[in-house]
Design an enzyme around this catalytic site. Structure first.
Site, PDB file in Angstrom:
ATOM      1  N   GLY A   1      -8.223  -4.728   4.712  1.00 11.93           N
ATOM      2  CA  GLY A   1      -9.407  -5.123   5.478  1.00 11.93           C
ATOM      3  C   GLY A   1      -9.395  -4.562   6.886  1.00 11.93           C
ATOM      4  O   GLY A   1      -9.973  -5.146   7.793  1.00 11.93           O
ATOM      5  N   GLY A   2      -8.724  -3.430   7.085  1.00 12.08           N
ATOM      6  CA  GLY A   2      -8.762  -2.797   8.386  1.00 12.08           C
ATOM      7  C   GLY A   2      -7.731  -3.339   9.370  1.00 12.08           C
ATOM      8  O   GLY A   2      -7.614  -2.841  10.485  1.00 12.08           O
TER       9      GLY A   2
ATOM     10  N   GLU B   1      -0.642   8.541   7.426  1.00 10.07           N
ATOM     11  CA  GLU B   1      -1.459   9.414   6.582  1.00 10.07           C
ATOM     12  C   GLU B   1      -2.283  10.340   7.465  1.00 10.07           C
ATOM     13  O   GLU B   1      -2.610   9.999   8.604  1.00 10.07           O
ATOM     14  CB  GLU B   1      -2.454   8.574   5.764  1.00 10.07           C
ATOM     15  CG  GLU B   1      -2.021   8.254   4.351  1.00 10.07           C
ATOM     16  CD  GLU B   1      -3.073   7.404   3.645  1.00 10.07           C
ATOM     17  OE1 GLU B   1      -4.141   7.147   4.215  1.00 10.07           O
ATOM     18  OE2 GLU B   1      -2.780   6.978   2.509  1.00 10.07           O
ATOM     19  N   LYS B   2      -2.678  11.449   6.906  1.00 12.88           N
ATOM     20  CA  LYS B   2      -3.637  12.318   7.565  1.00 12.88           C
ATOM     21  C   LYS B   2      -4.932  11.523   7.737  1.00 12.88           C
ATOM     22  O   LYS B   2      -5.355  10.800   6.825  1.00 12.88           O
ATOM     23  CB  LYS B   2      -3.877  13.550   6.671  1.00 12.88           C
ATOM     24  CG  LYS B   2      -4.943  14.520   7.165  1.00 12.88           C
ATOM     25  CD  LYS B   2      -4.503  15.259   8.407  1.00 12.88           C
ATOM     26  CE  LYS B   2      -5.654  16.070   9.011  1.00 12.88           C
ATOM     27  NZ  LYS B   2      -5.391  16.366  10.438  1.00 12.88           N
TER      28      LYS B   2
ATOM     29  N   ARG C   1      -9.188  -7.690  -7.529  1.00 10.31           N
ATOM     30  CA  ARG C   1     -10.019  -8.906  -7.526  1.00 10.31           C
ATOM     31  C   ARG C   1     -11.473  -8.496  -7.679  1.00 10.31           C
ATOM     32  O   ARG C   1     -11.796  -7.307  -7.617  1.00 10.31           O
ATOM     33  CB  ARG C   1      -9.845  -9.630  -6.185  1.00 10.31           C
ATOM     34  CG  ARG C   1     -10.099  -8.677  -5.026  1.00 10.31           C
ATOM     35  CD  ARG C   1     -10.225  -9.353  -3.703  1.00 10.31           C
ATOM     36  NE  ARG C   1     -10.035  -8.448  -2.580  1.00 10.31           N
ATOM     37  CZ  ARG C   1     -10.949  -7.659  -2.050  1.00 10.31           C
ATOM     38  NH1 ARG C   1     -12.175  -7.671  -2.531  1.00 10.31           N
ATOM     39  NH2 ARG C   1     -10.690  -6.855  -1.042  1.00 10.31           N
TER      40      ARG C   1
ATOM     41  N   VAL D   1     -16.926  -8.590  -2.919  1.00 14.28           N
ATOM     42  CA  VAL D   1     -18.185  -9.100  -2.372  1.00 14.28           C
ATOM     43  C   VAL D   1     -19.363  -8.254  -2.862  1.00 14.28           C
ATOM     44  O   VAL D   1     -20.435  -8.767  -3.161  1.00 14.28           O
ATOM     45  CB  VAL D   1     -18.140  -9.090  -0.826  1.00 14.28           C
ATOM     46  CG1 VAL D   1     -19.462  -9.591  -0.248  1.00 14.28           C
ATOM     47  CG2 VAL D   1     -16.982  -9.927  -0.305  1.00 14.28           C
TER      48      VAL D   1
ATOM     49  N   HIS E   1     -16.725   5.967   2.232  1.00 13.22           N
ATOM     50  CA  HIS E   1     -15.940   5.017   1.457  1.00 13.22           C
ATOM     51  C   HIS E   1     -16.644   4.862   0.109  1.00 13.22           C
ATOM     52  O   HIS E   1     -17.740   4.327   0.038  1.00 13.22           O
ATOM     53  CB  HIS E   1     -15.867   3.675   2.197  1.00 13.22           C
ATOM     54  CG  HIS E   1     -15.187   2.608   1.412  1.00 13.22           C
ATOM     55  ND1 HIS E   1     -14.025   1.998   1.838  1.00 13.22           N
ATOM     56  CD2 HIS E   1     -15.486   2.030   0.228  1.00 13.22           C
ATOM     57  CE1 HIS E   1     -13.660   1.102   0.940  1.00 13.22           C
ATOM     58  NE2 HIS E   1     -14.533   1.095  -0.046  1.00 13.22           N
TER      59      HIS E   1
ATOM     60  N   LYS F   1       0.826  -1.217   0.000  1.00 17.06           N
ATOM     61  CA  LYS F   1       0.000   0.000   0.000  1.00 17.06           C
ATOM     62  C   LYS F   1       0.857   1.262   0.000  1.00 17.06           C
ATOM     63  O   LYS F   1       0.517   2.263  -0.620  1.00 17.06           O
ATOM     64  CB  LYS F   1      -0.928   0.027   1.219  1.00 17.06           C
ATOM     65  CG  LYS F   1      -1.680  -1.265   1.488  1.00 17.06           C
ATOM     66  CD  LYS F   1      -2.707  -1.579   0.434  1.00 17.06           C
ATOM     67  CE  LYS F   1      -3.307  -2.954   0.681  1.00 17.06           C
ATOM     68  NZ  LYS F   1      -4.160  -3.427  -0.384  1.00 17.06           N
TER      69      LYS F   1
END
Lengths: 449, 156, 156, 449
Positions: free
Chosen positions: A164-165, A200-201, A292, A295, A208, A116
């Site tokens: 995924g957090g 990051e800020k 990918r 869901v 989202h 990332k």
């Protein structure tokens, strides 16, 4: 076109892929763990191979097992679904090396986008809007303190390999920064085997919003509008919709343009999702690319009429995209409820035997599930057991249909999130489209009072 | 239990399954048979694959299997730990590792399952005698598929 | 097990299913057959009307009813042949047609059910004594809804 | 808008109406026969009233029973569905007289359009294309012989009060004419209590194409494209689709214009269907107007996105149509399979206890049914137990999805037409869209060989 596709997954997404293949006249091979011997994805596929015990690490994530199954059945392509091996660059690479098509992006794209911090740097260089943050990974605490001070608190510490957090910490005060970095590093090392983090800020209460893209091998790419996935609990999406109540035509054009620039920057191919945060002033910031199928892909299918799984397969087979950007039209509105086998209050998983299962029908209702009237929800796997997708001429009709269908949907034997979905969809703020990633926490907190 | 009785029970079980019952009890001439099931197993789909798998991997999926399973008769079943191609000998010209009737000892190679160009030797996990070889040379086997029946206490 | 027996069980299963029973046991000439099913009867939707019907028509739909039903106790139930509003007397000031305990004879008017401004007189279909009046004056009744319990053989 | 709607029907259409009302926030009253006490339409409705025994004549066709139920529950409108009281002009008239809105056309429209001979005459006068035929009803045999001679054989004898294929006789030779008229008269007298017949030219192997119309109380009318219902057995439709493979844009414009002229001619209101025969040379002829919602309405909903039941309710409540003709767009293609509880070879009804019921899901699949995992198919009622509706980007995708879903649809305990649907949808002529009203008879005959 492929003759035979092995589906390296289980549950609703495996069934989804099997269905797409059947409609395209492609033979299917289901792989399965011993726990899933009687599952629908196994029974609906043309062939099936048991590849291991219930533990997903030894079956659905078992690379030699999956590839042996492909070899003995003569499959010429593998669809990984989401989760399990879908974002495993090594798996995609082995597929490439033995001449089996991995239906997804190239392995180096998966590897690149999996980092990332690096992806963020690349996008930054191309002028893609990203949140202000550290220039690459954090080297030491002093570096972190300097970066955070410049950004202004709150900031968010993120694992480069995260997703995924997981491996994320929001920090409001300098005093907490060191501890947060350490915690994120430990989590990232445990889960992703790489402990690099960046800063990051932190945007307060954003939405989202993600853009669905499709790109063929010839570099032709289009986007299919956005999905609003702001209803989340601990970064787990619960309700998704398309279009976003916060995105109008001009913002959609702008975000779509940026998403396609992201695609072009890394020469991405196949289906992917470019995730953005959108703040209260309609500024949007690139977060990451999910390489990918997702869901929540059905809400995009419902409003565009495009079968994303079929397009993934077509593109992977080297066929050009069948339509141009101007052919993509958004019709009406779609909302998806993720029905999880969880207590709708404590979110504790609720595996067990399903004793009754009745799915709703009628206009505008689609249900993606691998459940049956009698079936087991296994504790070894994800708790998602059904996706209830509603479509209507407008958002109000989509909500009304989703609520009507939630009332009809009957699952007995295990606890589900159905009651929570009913409450969310009846919430006045939700009905007005006033949601953000903080919505669900506030909603749950207000219900606890 | 004799074959006759077994057939009776099988019939009762079939009825139980078909009708989704939990219990059937039949008493006759001093014989009482009671068949009970507490939780009905998920029934098979009527839509099993129309044509069997060409590659022979298509034995119907049953319940869980262990790598070595002891059944009620005291016999062991050696099952495949991986998906692959089953070979009874080390090369096409060589003799089979074992034949039915052979006495084998723990750790002895029984067969090879080839997966992804790797030759995986499957060893006996117990001393015993090969009662039955269940798979044809060159067939595809799945995870958990029975390969041999072994009698760990052969009458010598 | 012979075909005869199979047929016997099938019959029992059919009865079980039709009657929505959980268990049947039959013993005959040394043969005892017991069939049980634990599964609860087709359960109601989890989405039963949230609030009961304001007009009082919402007694839960059960199995079929006859216009006159004899139950196991030998009592008869008089049911409504139409949907409408139930009145125990010919006018608001009048006495009820019948009271509990009254002896009635066949053809005697028991009540009125008003439907579409028509006053439908409901008559006794048998001699007997009114054991119980089941419906409040002015209530709505559906087709088949029990109105009175009548004992056709009262001890005098 | 109405506060409470009584649904004077059962099965899938009753459920369909209940669902629409729920989505509109309108309370519902289900009426039911004793046989249907546990049916879904009863359980899903807000209120329910038993109105009679299993025999439909004593329950669902029982006008005093239905109206009493409306009265005691305070319903302000009645939706009749299709069948039962839907085309009963007397019922609609009584509703009008007691101030309960009948959701459908006015009673005099039902009466007028029920007289096929008269409707034909009216349309003829307005320049609507009708098949050449007798000028009104046949007065005596010589009249019939003269008419038939002028038309040229074959001709078709039709009962003025007929419908659904009853009271019709095709005649190839003058010698058979008298017998055919007598037979049609006897049938018409028995079934419709009116023995008037008329004669039309018989078109060999036409297509049955019908135009869905919607008209509000202010006289604003639109059409929603066509449905091709050529797959019929004894005038009972089995497979329907929209658009028709035989209708292109220009023919659609032309037929739509004529359908709207029909609507205007009789000042029709609410939803209706204008039926046409289309011959091999793209000539089309007005047949009749069906003044009600139809079994096959979902294929129109799938391609237009319009909820026809909701529009019926809105229009009946006096609201104006929400869109104009130019807002109607046809997206993709939709096919409906009528799943009947019948032997797929002999067509013998197969009532009984359903022991397993599994409905398909996934993209593009809609199922309208009142069946459940455990339920009864009653011999007293129509054998239609489920409608499987598929939608795709084009006809090929719609067929592929319908076939995939037919394979997943599992109904055990009663025989169904599922096997026949599979065969029809796999037939090469069907797949090429080469169908006509003679298709199914030839198809069945060829399978008997």
């Amino acid at each position: 076109m492929f003759k035979k596709i092995l589906v390296a997954n289980r549950g609703e997404i495996a069934l989804r892929v099997v269905r797409a293949c059947q409609e395209m006249g492609i033979r299917t091979v289901a792989v399965y763990s011993e726990a899933d011997a009687r599952s629908l994805h196994v029974r609906y596929a043309d062939e099936h191979v048991c590849i291991g015990p219930a533990d997903g690490a030894l079956s659905y994530r078992n690379i030699p097992g999956v590839l042996s199954a492909a070899e003995v059945t003569g499959a010429d392509a593998i669809h990984p679904g989401y989760g399990f091996l879908a974002e495993n660059a090594h798996f995609a690479e082995v597929c490439e090396s033995i001449g089996i098509t991995f239906i997804g992006p190239a392995s180096d794209h998966i590897a690149l986008l999996g980092d990332k911090s690096k992806a963020r740097e690349i996008m930054l260089k191309q002028g893609i809007p990203v949140l202000p943050g550290s220039d690459g990974e954090i080297r030491h605490l002093d570096h972190a303190i300097a970066v955070a001070e410049k950004l202004g608190y709150p900031v968010i510490v993120k694992a480069s390999a995260g997703g995924g957090g997981r491996g994320m910490r929001v920090v409001g005060l300098e005093a907490d920064l060191g501890k947060a970095i350490l915690a994120a590093q430990v989590e990232a090392r445990t889960m992703f085997d790489h402990d690099g983090v960046y800063i990051e800020k932190y945007v307060l209460d954003p939405r989202h919003v993600e853009i669905q893209v499709l790109a063929d091998e010839r570099g032709h790419a289009i986007h299919l509008g956005e999905r609003d996935c702001s209803i989340q609990r601990r970064h787990q999406k619960l309700v998704e919709e398309s279009p976003s109540p916060a995105v109008d035509h001009s913002l959609r054009l702008e975000m779509g343009k940026v998403a396609l620039k992201v695609v072009k920057t890394v020469n991405y191919r196949n289906a992917g999702t470019v995730e953005f945060l959108v703040d209260h002033n309609r500024n949007f910031y690139f977060m990451e690319v999910n390489p990918r199928i997702q869901v929540e892909h059905p809400v995009t299918e419902m409003v565009t009429g495009v079968d994303l799984i079929k397009e993934q397969i077509r593109v992977a087979a080297g066929l050009p995209l069948r339509f141009r950007q101007k052919d993509v039209r958004l019709n009406g509105h779609s909302i998806q409820c993720r029905i999880n086998a969880e207590c709708s209050e404590t979110f504790a998983p609720s595996p067990g035997m399903v004793t009754r299962f009745h799915v709703p029908g009628g206009p505008g209702i689609r249900v993606d599930t691998a459940l049956e009237a009698t079936g087991h929800v296994h504790h070894q796997y994800d708790s998602l057991i059904a996706k209830l997708i509603a479509h209507g001429q407008d958002r109000d009709e989509a909500i009304a249909r989703a609520l009507r269908a939630l009332d009809e949907l009957a699952i007995e034997g295990v606890k589900t999130t159905i009651p929570l979905h009913r409450l969310i969809l009846r919430d006045p703020d939700f009905q007005k489209g006033r949601v953000s990633t903080g919505f669900l926490d506030r909603f749950l907190a207000s219900r606890m009072e | 239990m004799n074959g006759e009785r077994h057939k009776d029970i099988q019939e009762l079980v079939d009825i139980l399954t078909e009708q989704n019952l939990t219990e059937i009890e039949v008493e006759r001439a001093g014989v009482r048979i009671r068949v009970r099931r507490d939780a009905s197993p998920p029934s098979r789909s009527s839509r099993l694959p129309a044509s069997p798998v060409d590659s022979g991997t298509n034995h119907p999926p049953e319940g869980p299997v262990e790598s070595v399973v002891e059944d009620s008769s005291g016999l062991f079943t050696v099952t495949s730990p991986i998906v692959g191609t089953f070979y009874r000998s080390a090369s096409p010209d060589a003799d089979p590792f074992v034949e039915e009737g052979d006495v084998v000892s723990r750790g002895q190679v029984l067969c090879i399952v080839e997966a992804m160009k790797f030759m995986n030797e499957i060893e006996a996990e117990t001393d015993g005698r090969i009662v039955q070889a269940l798979v044809e040379n060159g067939s595809t086997v799945e995870y958990g598929q029975p390969l041999f029946v072994v009698d760990p206490h052969p009458v010598t």
